[in-house]
Design a protein around this motif. Structure first.
Motif, PDB file in Angstrom:
ATOM      1  N   LEU A 413       0.814  -1.104   0.112  1.00 17.99           N
ATOM      2  CA  LEU A 413      -0.290  -0.051   0.302  1.00 17.99           C
ATOM      3  C   LEU A 413       0.795   1.149   0.288  1.00 17.99           C
ATOM      4  CD1 LEU A 413      -2.751  -0.699   2.820  1.00 17.99           C
ATOM      5  CD2 LEU A 413      -2.854  -0.641   0.681  1.00 17.99           C
ATOM      6  N   SER A 414       2.007   1.235   0.833  1.00 18.80           N
ATOM      7  CA  SER A 414       3.283   2.279   0.906  1.00 18.80           C
ATOM      8  C   SER A 414       3.630   2.516  -0.193  1.00 18.80           C
ATOM      9  CB  SER A 414       3.941   2.619   2.315  1.00 18.80           C
ATOM     10  OG  SER A 414       4.865   1.336   1.856  1.00 18.80           O
ATOM     11  N   SER A 415       3.828   1.664  -1.356  1.00 17.97           N
ATOM     12  CA  SER A 415       3.961   1.584  -2.433  1.00 17.97           C
ATOM     13  C   SER A 415       3.640   2.220  -3.434  1.00 17.97           C
ATOM     14  CB  SER A 415       5.303   0.003  -2.868  1.00 17.97           C
ATOM     15  OG  SER A 415       5.909  -0.383  -1.848  1.00 17.97           O
ATOM     16  N   VAL A 416       2.587   2.239  -2.993  1.00 20.46           N
ATOM     17  CA  VAL A 416       0.672   2.683  -4.147  1.00 20.46           C
ATOM     18  C   VAL A 416       1.197   4.258  -3.744  1.00 20.46           C
ATOM     19  CG1 VAL A 416      -1.338   2.753  -4.668  1.00 20.46           C
ATOM     20  CG2 VAL A 416      -0.211   0.516  -4.636  1.00 20.46           C
ATOM     21  N   VAL A 417       1.668   4.523  -2.747  1.00 15.16           N
ATOM     22  CA  VAL A 417       1.123   6.000  -2.737  1.00 15.16           C
ATOM     23  C   VAL A 417       2.219   6.565  -2.479  1.00 15.16           C
ATOM     24  CG1 VAL A 417       0.760   7.572  -0.441  1.00 15.16           C
ATOM     25  CG2 VAL A 417      -0.570   5.478  -0.555  1.00 15.16           C
ATOM     26  N   LEU A 418       3.667   6.613  -2.938  1.00 20.35           N
ATOM     27  CA  LEU A 418       5.357   6.829  -2.668  1.00 20.35           C
ATOM     28  C   LEU A 418       5.297   6.640  -4.161  1.00 20.35           C
ATOM     29  CD1 LEU A 418       7.252   5.670   0.481  1.00 20.35           C
ATOM     30  CD2 LEU A 418       5.712   7.735  -0.072  1.00 20.35           C
ATOM     31  N   ARG A 419       5.134   5.744  -4.890  1.00 20.70           N
ATOM     32  CA  ARG A 419       5.166   5.671  -6.281  1.00 20.70           C
ATOM     33  C   ARG A 419       4.324   6.733  -6.619  1.00 20.70           C
ATOM     34  NH1 ARG A 419       7.664   2.569  -9.297  1.00 20.70           N
ATOM     35  NH2 ARG A 419       8.495   0.271  -8.495  1.00 20.70           N
ATOM     36  N   LEU A 420       3.255   7.491  -6.225  1.00 17.65           N
ATOM     37  CA  LEU A 420       2.422   8.394  -7.081  1.00 17.65           C
ATOM     38  C   LEU A 420       3.445   9.758  -7.120  1.00 17.65           C
ATOM     39  CD1 LEU A 420      -0.670   7.921  -5.511  1.00 17.65           C
ATOM     40  CD2 LEU A 420       0.149   7.400  -8.221  1.00 17.65           C
ATOM     41  N   ARG A 421       4.313  10.012  -4.992  1.00 16.43           N
ATOM     42  CA  ARG A 421       4.736  11.598  -5.281  1.00 16.43           C
ATOM     43  C   ARG A 421       6.529  11.163  -6.140  1.00 16.43           C
ATOM     44  NH1 ARG A 421       1.937  15.155  -3.927  1.00 16.43           N
ATOM     45  NH2 ARG A 421       3.868  16.088  -2.453  1.00 16.43           N
ATOM     46  N   ASN A 422       7.231   9.441  -6.167  1.00 14.17           N
ATOM     47  CA  ASN A 422       8.500   9.541  -7.058  1.00 14.17           C
ATOM     48  C   ASN A 422       8.985  10.435  -7.987  1.00 14.17           C
ATOM     49  OD1 ASN A 422      10.482   8.207  -5.980  1.00 14.17           O
ATOM     50  ND2 ASN A 422      10.305   6.997  -8.174  1.00 14.17           N
ATOM     51  N   ARG A 423       8.158  10.472  -8.683  1.00 15.00           N
ATOM     52  CA  ARG A 423       8.996  11.513  -9.663  1.00 15.00           C
ATOM     53  C   ARG A 423       8.741  13.116  -9.519  1.00 15.00           C
ATOM     54  NH1 ARG A 423       4.443  10.571 -15.692  1.00 15.00           N
ATOM     55  NH2 ARG A 423       5.980   8.552 -15.081  1.00 15.00           N
ATOM     56  N   ARG A 424       8.262  13.405  -8.800  1.00 11.25           N
ATOM     57  CA  ARG A 424       7.728  14.563  -8.500  1.00 11.25           C
ATOM     58  C   ARG A 424       9.135  15.039  -7.530  1.00 11.25           C
ATOM     59  NH1 ARG A 424       6.485  18.148  -4.131  1.00 11.25           N
ATOM     60  NH2 ARG A 424       5.934  19.690  -4.383  1.00 11.25           N
ATOM     61  N   TYR A 425       9.541  13.578  -7.173  1.00 10.31           N
ATOM     62  CA  TYR A 425      10.325  14.314  -6.040  1.00 10.31           C
ATOM     63  C   TYR A 425      11.992  13.567  -6.427  1.00 10.31           C
ATOM     64  CZ  TYR A 425       8.109  15.195  -1.712  1.00 10.31           C
ATOM     65  OH  TYR A 425       6.841  16.101  -1.165  1.00 10.31           O
ATOM     66  N   ARG A 426      12.553  13.258  -7.872  1.00 10.24           N
ATOM     67  CA  ARG A 426      12.944  13.102  -8.644  1.00 10.24           C
ATOM     68  C   ARG A 426      13.785  13.832  -8.839  1.00 10.24           C
ATOM     69  NH1 ARG A 426      11.591   8.931 -11.616  1.00 10.24           N
ATOM     70  NH2 ARG A 426      12.395   7.585 -10.530  1.00 10.24           N
TER      71      ARG A 426
END
Length: 450
Positions: A413-426
């Motif tokens: 579940l955390s992977s789903v949420v954090l992946r949605l934020r991953n591109r922005r922070y990269r």
């Protein structure tokens, strides 16, 4: 952080960017813990496969082999040596890290410490209440109320490594501090609620080597000069004696690890006066942390997981039986729902009572992802489980299934949420690297006055 003023107003900012030296230090710690988390996952997988294979009897036979010195109450099984002995190294590092954060890290300021510490307490209380509510009618299972209260930092960071998350440093520090604090809360719970047949004589005797350890560690320059090798000849035997007497006293021996960690000085001596550690001139706490972290992450925790995670599920029928056990229901709900709910609710209350707001670069979705990830409970949950129900009992096996199920669910579940934020922070991270000056420090840290 709560208490720090925003550049755009007078209201305090929660989870503001850390100082650059702290960012570098935490990044190094997280890198090492991530490797340990991967080893933890591998060891656990091997244990589960072996315990459910045709050779399962050999796994349990190895785990239950006993050896040691009986007069000192140290004739223990291999599994007990792993939980009582090897985990003491893990909790020694926990004590070191927590003390270093509050003495020389960014959390030495109350304004920065209040949010992760409060969130850690919320992440302990809410899962415990959920478990207690589910098991209120069953005194036998209610004893496991503390199982879903801890976060496994190594396991959680391994999940971050797999999803290649580029979370901001403030969130990573928040996760690390939260996990360390709730591990400390868990060890306090173990000391007060899971100690049996306490023997005051051994407990009092333990104070002697502990006191000598603290005295010699604090006065290291006078006793040992400038070498970092000298203390081992005296401090290590004193630490082992403290652990052995703590174990003999009936209080769980891992408590000794935390106490010893708290005794180690963080500040170095400069001209006879305490001074902040810096590159090339570390304090004793930093020296011991570098020495013991590879032992903890590379050996102690994976070996403990190997001997604790092995559970004979018993096929579809055994798993179906576990699903009806209130122990499993309470643990899964506590870790998957209770952890993020407690962390988010507590952080929200802090912001409202202090009229604070999140750093503009962060979102509540970030905290939700970290809160769900904190539901990855493993190492300390397995330890509390064995203390609650006893190794090999039906509830113990069901609780292990619950811990594994809840941890995997929280990870997904955390992977789903954090992946949605991953591109922005990269993208933001790449921009910060481009903006770095000739001094090598990203401008964004200098802009924050750090």
């Amino acid at each position: 952080m709560a208490g720090d003023e925003s550049a755009k107003g007078t209201h305090p900012v929660v989870l503001q960017r850390s100082s650059y030296p702290e960012y570098l230090r935490i990044t190094e710690i997280l890198r090492k813990e991530t490797v340990g988390g991967i080893l933890l996952l591998i060891a656990s997988a091997i244990a589960i496969i072996w315990a459910n294979s045709p050779f399962a009897d050999s796994y349990f036979a190895v785990r239950d082999v006993e050896f040691g010195y009986e007069p000192w109450h140290l004739h223990l099984s291999v599994g007990t040596w792993a939980s009582d002995g090897l985990l003491a190294v893990f909790f020694f590092l926990t004590g070191l890290e927590l003390k270093r954060e509050f003495v020389a890290g960014d959390l030495r300021r109350i304004s920065r410490a209040i949010v992760p510490v409060a969130a850690a307490f919320g992440g302990v209380v809410v899962p415990a209440l959920i478990y207690a509510a589910v098991n209120a009618s069953s005194p036998d299972t209610l004893r496991g109320w503390a199982i879903p209260t801890a976060t496994d930092i190594a396991f959680a960071l391994a999940v971050l490594a797999v999803i290649s998350s580029h979370l901001p440093g403030a969130l990573r520090i928040f996760l690390l501090t939260l996990a360390v604090v709730d591990d400390l809360i868990a060890i306090a719970i173990i000391a007060f609620f899971y100690s049996q047949d306490v023997r005051p004589a051994f407990l009092l005797a333990m104070l002697l080597p502990l006191g000598l350890f603290a005295l010699l560690a604090q006065r290291r320059p006078k006793f040992f000069g400038t070498t970092v090798h000298g203390p081992w000849l005296i401090l290590l035997p004193l630490g082992i004696a403290t652990w052995a007497l703590m174990h003999a006293s009936g209080v769980h021996a891992t408590v000794a690890g935390v106490l010893l960690g708290f005794c180690v000085p963080v500040l170095r001596k400069s001209d006879g006066k305490p001074a902040m550690p810096r590159p090339g001139k570390p304090g004793l706490a930093e020296v011991l942390e570098h020495r013991f972290r590879p032992l903890s992450t590379g050996f102690a925790v994976p070996v403990f997981a190997f001997f604790s995670a092995g559970v004979a599920i018993g096929g579809p029928e055994g798993f179906a039986s576990a699903l009806t056990d209130p122990v499993l229901i309470g643990i899964v709900l506590g870790l998957v729902l209770g952890k993020p709910l407690g962390i988010l609710a507590t952080t929200f209350l802090v912001t409202k009572t202090t009229r604070a707001h999140l750093d503009p670069g962060l979102s509540w979705w970030d905290l939700l992802g970290v809160g769900i990830l904190a539901g990855v409970g493993f190492t300390v949950s397995l330890l509390v489980n064995d203390l609650s129900f006893g190794t090999g009992t039906e509830h113990d096996d069901h609780a292990k299934v619950a811990i594994l199920t809840a941890s995997l669910t929280a990870a997904l579940l955390s992977s789903v949420v954090l992946r949605l934020r991953n591109r922005r922070y990269r993208r933001i991270e790449e921009e910060e690297k481009i903006d770095a000056d000739a001094d090598g420090i990203p401008d964004v840290f200098e802009d924050h006055g750090n």
